[in-house]
Each structure stands twice: as structure tokens, then as C-alpha cells.
Design a protein around this motif. Structure first.
Motif, PDB file in Angstrom:
ATOM      1  N   SER A 646       0.831  -1.201   0.000  1.00 44.78           N
ATOM      2  CA  SER A 646       0.000   0.000   0.000  1.00 44.78           C
ATOM      3  C   SER A 646       0.863   1.247   0.000  1.00 44.78           C
ATOM      4  O   SER A 646       1.674   1.446  -0.900  1.00 44.78           O
ATOM      5  N   PHE A 647       0.785   2.077   1.032  1.00 40.72           N
ATOM      6  CA  PHE A 647       1.545   3.322   1.096  1.00 40.72           C
ATOM      7  C   PHE A 647       2.813   3.136   1.934  1.00 40.72           C
ATOM      8  O   PHE A 647       3.257   4.033   2.633  1.00 40.72           O
ATOM      9  N   GLY A 648       3.398   1.938   1.910  1.00 40.43           N
ATOM     10  CA  GLY A 648       4.616   1.697   2.656  1.00 40.43           C
ATOM     11  C   GLY A 648       4.398   1.472   4.129  1.00 40.43           C
ATOM     12  O   GLY A 648       5.246   1.824   4.953  1.00 40.43           O
ATOM     13  N   ASN A 649       3.265   0.876   4.495  1.00 38.75           N
ATOM     14  CA  ASN A 649       2.925   0.653   5.896  1.00 38.75           C
ATOM     15  C   ASN A 649       2.975  -0.834   6.230  1.00 38.75           C
ATOM     16  O   ASN A 649       3.086  -1.682   5.352  1.00 38.75           O
ATOM     17  N   SER A 650       2.892  -1.157   7.513  1.00 34.99           N
ATOM     18  CA  SER A 650       2.871  -2.552   7.947  1.00 34.99           C
ATOM     19  C   SER A 650       1.785  -2.745   8.995  1.00 34.99           C
ATOM     20  O   SER A 650       1.898  -2.214  10.102  1.00 34.99           O
ATOM     21  N   SER A 651       0.747  -3.488   8.652  1.00 32.91           N
ATOM     22  CA  SER A 651      -0.169  -3.962   9.678  1.00 32.91           C
ATOM     23  C   SER A 651       0.572  -4.980  10.532  1.00 32.91           C
ATOM     24  O   SER A 651       1.689  -5.399  10.204  1.00 32.91           O
TER      25      SER A 651
END
Length: 697
Positions: A646-651
Motif C-alpha cells: 500500500s503506502f509503505g505501511n505494515s499492519s
């Protein structure tokens, strides 16, 4: 910088006004000669000499409006704004019908007002924009930007009054109607209290959902206020609960979970990083059992080397960028982790698609197994050079090797098939996933129909006008402004199910995340929306999966729909109650476009769950790339551990499976990257379990 911007603006206005029909009345020969000499000098861009010519006109005939008009224009061109406006207003005092002078005064005040707004100088912006409105009281731009400034200052009564006038004068402008509804909400009302003649009609169907979220960012202590960018969840201090790393514009922050409320511990954690970035991902790159952090630098704002922070196991980090070789200096946007060669060590693919630093070549940083990395993108065949803003790994063809999907803004996307020998083949055309008909912005992987094959979602960033038009129509009004949901047929090819799935409309999507928010066993989609313009206020959207291949917009029913501009949204069960909570970093590109980040706590939907954390032994410690299959009666779900999309995130790297009303899981199968297959049977619901590779129960 301000003078340069104003000079460029004034030159634009000057060129637009030359030959605008401003006629010189009967004047003396001396006046006329000096006047046209000044115009000639302006056309040759010799403003200093033109200024002298027009100043002479004013001296010759002090009652001639056109002399002040032209002299004012020259002063604006030189960046002498106050003097220029004063001269233009004098021209208007002499000749109120001088429309070109009136227009330039309005444009000057608008330009200064919008610049002040972008810088966050709201009182100054209000003053400039009010001046523009005084000159043109029913003009679209003065009314729009003055009302936007009022909304920023939370002056909802004033915004409501301005927008009612604006909508009446410009009834076809959807942005005015939309913001009128927001002003009404700010006053404590609902959009439907707006008179029918002024109402923004939202034709999007809204579905029911059996629970709600509560916004608790302030209470939880994670309402970081800046131009929010991305977020990453992990148990960084290994105390049993999930902590939160957040990157904004510009700074990084670390929030330690202290049992439901968070403590800001950035400095103590060694994460003081004023340069900031745009993406933050978590991965145990050195396989030592703790979560490390990787920050991608914001190429759109000048870039710089990406930064790798190594965790010492207690939530204290050290910058190991230089020694690890992970600091790619390209125009970094986001990164995605995977063990693409299945050697037990995590590698990272960096999307460098902004091109702002001159190099937009993506890199594949291959772990050498000793804490260092080498770029093997060219050798592997994935050194894509374009506008890749998002990337995702997934075993799309079911051969146990992680494939790579690159999402390219304004260009066709690319699917690289892992050939199992360290190289990749471009199979985009054969797979049918180029998404060339849209301008893809972000992407992520999910199995939305529970058929065991990984599907792809591609979010499209869209113009504000198109987003609003689609909210009215309920469907896409533009061929390119739409997302794509690619359904995996299971044979290496995909088909576009966007329309039949109910997702065919424009959203200003800048981030997104899949997750089963109601634990009914079907993965939902949350999209964070917005755009860089100061006047843009998009609502986020929750698409609820109905389990029949379709989704419905359940945003309002779930108590979601944050209005603003959301970037790296992420899911995590931070309070360990078995359901997914949502964090949204919020903010824009301009210094004045800052918002508090929001945390939505899931209040529960009455369904059961199973949360699994994987611990690799032969595989990478995080189990990234492991595919987990959970069977409960007739319901079979598949999830794959992933970090960075996605936008460079980590769940959270945990896999959360909703079980609906079921109290027992019949079978869990874990296919590890090493090739190890572990099977678990008859597991009671409502547990958080750690599954260690090779230790089948």
C-alpha cells in the motif's frame, strides 16, 4: 521563495492580461507614447524600463486610471505586491469599470491567501481572501477559498454562511455542496439538514454491519499531529502487546503500548529522526527474534538514503544503515519485504517511482545472511525504472515462490513471476494485470472470495471533482478514475471483477488495507483517501465483504469515514480482544496541511476469532511469505504474512481469522517458505497463538 512564487504568478497574470481590451482614452501624445513604450518593454520582459515608462504616465496625467493599472502590474511582476495592489486599487477608484484591474487584484489576493493557507498562516490567509471577496463578492474562487479557510479555523457558522452564498451562485460546483455538508456537520447537524436546493446528494448505497468503531486517538495518546504518512505495528519491546511506529512529515515517532494506552518513547527508543520519510515497515531482518524498522525516504521532497533501524530486543534501536548497505539513495516511496529466494533471510524491494532525486530505478536488496544487503535487482530482472509507488509480494501462481507486483502511477503495472532460481519473468500480459486503463497508486494482496488463490487490489488516486461526481452518480464517471479488483483464477491469470464486486467508483485513494473487521470470515477493505490540495477533504471508506463476491460501503454504519487525507492506514489487534483496530496517519504535503492521526478501536461484532503469530526456524523468523489455511466447517480462509505494501505501511504480522459463530477450528495448515508444512487440528476459538515452525501440535 515567496517572491519567486509571486513573480511567477504575476507573470502569468500579466501575460493573460496583455491585449485584454484595456483601451487608452484620449490622452496627450506624450502620455500615449510613454504608455505604449511601456507595453512594448513588458512584451520583451524588461520590467525595470517598463516601470519607468508607466511611472512617467502617472506623472503626466495623474487622473488616468490606465497609468496606475499598468504600473501596478509591473510592481506585481517585480514581487512588490503591496505597492502593486495599492496602485491597482487606485486605478479602480478612478475607473470602477476597469475589469482587468479588478481581476488582477482578486487574483493577487487569492494567490497570497492560498500561499498563506498552505503555510498554515490561517489568520493571514483569512485577511487576504477576505480582501479578494470584498472585490468580487460572488466569485467562485474567493467564496471557495474563504470558506475553506473558515473550515480550517473551525469557524463553521462563517463557513456555512459563505458556502450557502457560494452554492446559490454556483449550483453546479460539487465541491461547494460537499463542503457545505461538512460545515453543517461541524455545527452539529447532518448533511440532510441542508435545504434540498443546496444539498449534496450522495447516491452511494450504505450497507449495515453488526458493530462499530470508536475514535480514541487522543485518549490512547497516539494522536500525532503532523503531515501523517505511514504506520507499522509490532511487539518491539517484547512485552506481549503491539507497539506502534509512525512516520509523519517529517518526523518518526514510537509509541509503546502500556496496556491500552500508549507512551511516546521516541527519544528513549533511539528513533529521533528529524529527516523523516514516507513509509515505515517492520521486519526481523537479522532473525534475532525482535522487530526491526525500515524507513523509506520521501522522494517527492528531496529523498535521501532509506534508513534501517536495528532493534536490540528491548525496543531500543540503532541506525545500521551504513553497515548493512540498506540505505538505497533513490527516490524511495515504499518498500515490501519477502524471502524471495527462500534462504531463510528477508530481502526488501524498494519502489523508487517518484523520480524526484533523478533515479527512479527500483532496487532489490538481497540479504547476504550476515546483516548486510546487496542490490540484485538487475540480475534478478526486476530493476524496473518508472513510477512505481507501491509493491506487493505474494505467491500468485501457487508454486510456493513469492512473486512480485509493482504498481506504477500513470504507467501500466508489472507482475514478475518468481522462477525459483533467483530471477523473475515479466508475466504481466499473460496474467492480465497491467491495469493500464487506470492510474494506479497503491496495491495490496488479499483472498477476498476464500478460494485459496491470492487476489490483487489496485487503488487509484483521483481528482477531487471526479470523486465527488462519483459520489453523486454512485458509479464511475471517468474511465481512468477507478480502482481495480483482480480476481485470481488459480491458473496464473486474473480477471477484473471491480464492477461486479461493487467497487466501481472513484476515490482519492492514497492507502488501503485488507482485514476482516467484523470477524465473519470474509476479508473487508479499508481505503484511506485524500489529496495534496488544501481544500480537499475526502472521507475514508470501509467496503464490507458480503461473502458472495460483492462489497458494500458500510463506512457510516461502522462509525468510520474519517474526513481528511489518510495515508499509511494499518490494522492491528492492539488491545488483544480478538478484533482488528485501525490506525490512520493523516496529513497533507503542505506545511499547513497537518492533522491529528486517528485510532479507531473496534468495539466488537459478536463473532469469534483465531489470531496466529508465526515464528520461523528454517524460514525467516517473522514467517513472512508463509501461507496459512484455516478451515472451520465449510468456511476455508487463506492468509499470507506480509510486511510493506500500500503506502509503505505494515499492519501487524499476526494473521487474524474471523470465525463467525464457530467455536472450533477444524484444521490449520501452515506452508512455510522453507517448504515445511505444519498441520494443527481441533483448535478452540478466541485464542492468540504462536505457531513455531516444525512444532505441529
Amino acid at each position: 521563495m515567496k517572491i519567486i512564487l509571486l513573480s511567477v504568478f504575476s507573470l502569468f497574470a500579466l501575460n493573460a492580461c496583455l491585449g485584454s481590451g484595456v483601451e487608452v482614452p484620449s490622452r496627450s501624445a506624450e502620455f500615449v507614447e510613454s504608455y505604449y513604450r511601456g507595453l512594448d518593454l513588458l512584451e520583451r520582459y524588461r520590467p525595470r524600463e517598463a516601470e519607468r515608462a508607466f511611472a512617467r504616465c502617472v506623472r503626466i496625467e495623474s487622473g488616468a486610471a490606465e497609468g496606475y493599472w499598468q504600473l501596478g502590474r509591473v510592481r506585481l511582476l517585480q514581487g512588490r505586491v503591496e505597492q502593486g495592489v495599492e496602485l491597482l486599487e487606485r486605478a479602480l477608484a478612478i475607473d470602477p469599470g476597469l475589469a482587468a484591474a479588478r481581476s488582477l487584484v482578486v487574483e493577487t489576493f487569492l494567490g497570497r491567501g492560498k500561499e498563506a493557507l498552505e503555510e498554515g498562516h490561517f489568520a493571514q490567509a483569512r485577511e487576504f481572501l477576505q480582501n479578494a471577496l470584498a472585490v468580487d463578492p460572488i466569485g467562485y474562487e474567493p467564496l471557495y477559498w474563504t470558506s475553506i479557510t473558515a473550515l480550517w479555523q473551525e469557524e463553521y457558522t462563517r463557513a456555512d454562511s459563505l458556502l450557502r452564498v457560494a452554492v446559490a451562485a454556483h449550483p453546479d460546483q460539487l465541491a461547494l455542496r460537499w463542503h457545505l455538508g461538512l460545515a453543517q456537520e461541524g455545527l452539529g447537524g447532518k448533511r440532510q439538514v441542508v435545504p434540498e436546493s443546496l444539498r449534496f446528494v450522495d447516491a452511494v448505497a450504505r450497507g449495515a454491519i453488526g458493530g462499530r468503531f470508536s475514535e480514541i486517538g487522543v485518549a490512547a495518546g497516539v494522536d500525532k499531529f503532523d503531515g501523517g504518512r505511514a504506520s507499522a505495528w509490532a511487539d518491539y519491546d517484547e512485552d506481549g502487546d503491539l507497539d506502534l511506529a509512525v512516520v509523519g512529515h517529517p518526523e518518526l515517532a514510537y509509541f509503546r503500548n502500556d496496556g491500552g494506552r500508549f507512551a511516546e518513547r521516541t527519544r528513549a527508543a533511539g528513533l529521533v529522526f528529524p529527516a523523516g520519510g514516507i513509509g515505515v515497515q517492520t521486519a526481523d531482518y537479522d532473525n534475532d527474534g525482535d522487530a526491526d524498522l525500515y524507513v523509506t525516504r520521501d522522494g517527492w521532497f528531496g529523498g535521501g538514503e532509506n534508513v534501517l533501524f536495528q532493534n536490540d530486543g528491548s525496543g531500543v534501536f540503532a541506525d545500521v544503515t551504513e553497515t548493512s548497505g540498506a540505505g538505497d539513495p533513490g527516490s524511495g516511496f515504499c518498500a515490501a519485504w519477502s524471502d524471495y529466494d527462500r534462504d531463510g533471510w528477508l530481502d526488501v524491494y524498494v519502489a523508487n517511482g517518484t523520480g524526484a532525486t533523478g533515479d527512479s530505478t527500483n532496487v532489490l536488496l538481497h540479504s547476504l545472511g550476515d546483516g548486510t544487503f546487496a542490490d540484485l535487482a538487475a540480475a534478478a530482472g526486476v530493476a524496473h525504472q518508472g513510477q512505481t509507488l507501491s509493491a506487493a509480494w505474494g505467491d500468485f501462481d501457487g508454486d510456493s515462490w513469492p512473486d512480485l507486483y509493482a504498481c506504477n502511477f500513470t504507467e501500466p503495472n508489472t507482475l514478475y513471476r518468481n522462477q525459483g532460481d533467483g530471477t523473475f519473468a515479466d508475466v504481466t500480459a499473460a496474467a492480465g494485470v497491467a491495469a493500464a486503463h487506470i492510474d494506479g497508486f497503491i496495491t495490496f494482496v488479499l483472498d477476498y472470495d476464500n478460494d485459496g488463490a491470492l487476489d490483487l487490489f489496485v487503488g487509484n488516486w483521483s481528482l477531487y471533482e471526479t470523486v465527488l461526481a462519483d459520489r453523486v452518480a454512485g458509479v464511475a464517471t471517468s474511465g481512468r478514475d477507478r480502482p481495480v479488483l483482480y480476481h485470481n483464477r488459480g491458473d496464473g491469470t486474473f480477471d477484473d471483477k471491480t464492477e461486479s464486486a461493487g467497487l466501481m467508483r472513484a476515490l482519492g485513494t492514497m492507502s488501503g488495507v485488507p482485514g476482516d473487521v467484523d470477524n465473519d470470515g470474509w476479508v473487508d477493505i479499508y481505503l484511506g483517501n485524500g489529496g495534496p490540495q488544501m481544500g480537499r477533504r475526502d472521507p475514508d471508506v470501509l467496503y464490507h465483504n458480503l461473502g458472495d463476491g460483492t462489497f458494500v460501503d458500510a463506512t457510516m454504519a461502522a462509525g468510520l469515514g474519517h474526513v481528511g487525507k489518510s495515508h499509511g492506514v494499518s490494522f492491528a489487534d492492539y488491545d488483544r480482544d480478538g478484533d482488528l483496530d485501525l490506525y490512520a496517519p493523516v496529513g497533507g504535503a503542505q506545511p499547513g496541511d497537518q492533522w491529528p492521526n486517528v485510532l479507531y478501536r473496534n468495539e466488537g461484532f459478536g463473532n469469534h476469532y483465531l489470531v496466529l503469530a508465526l515464528q520461523g526456524v528454517q524460514s525467516n523468523r517473522d514467517g513472512i511469505g508463509a501461507k496459512v489455511r484455516v478451515q472451520t466447517g465449510d468456511l476455508v480462509q487463506t492468509g499470507e504474512v506480509a510486511s510493506g505494501y500500500s503506502f509503505g505501511n505494515s499492519s501487524s504480522l499476526e494473521l487474524e481469522f474471523g470465525l463467525g459463530a464457530q467455536l472450533l477450528v477444524d484444521r490449520v495448515e501452515v506452508a512455510w517458505p522453507s517448504g515445511q508444512i505444519d498441520v494443527y487440528k481441533n483448535i478452540a476459538a478466541d485464542q492468540h497463538l504462536v505457531l513455531k515452525e516444525g512444532e505441529t501440535r
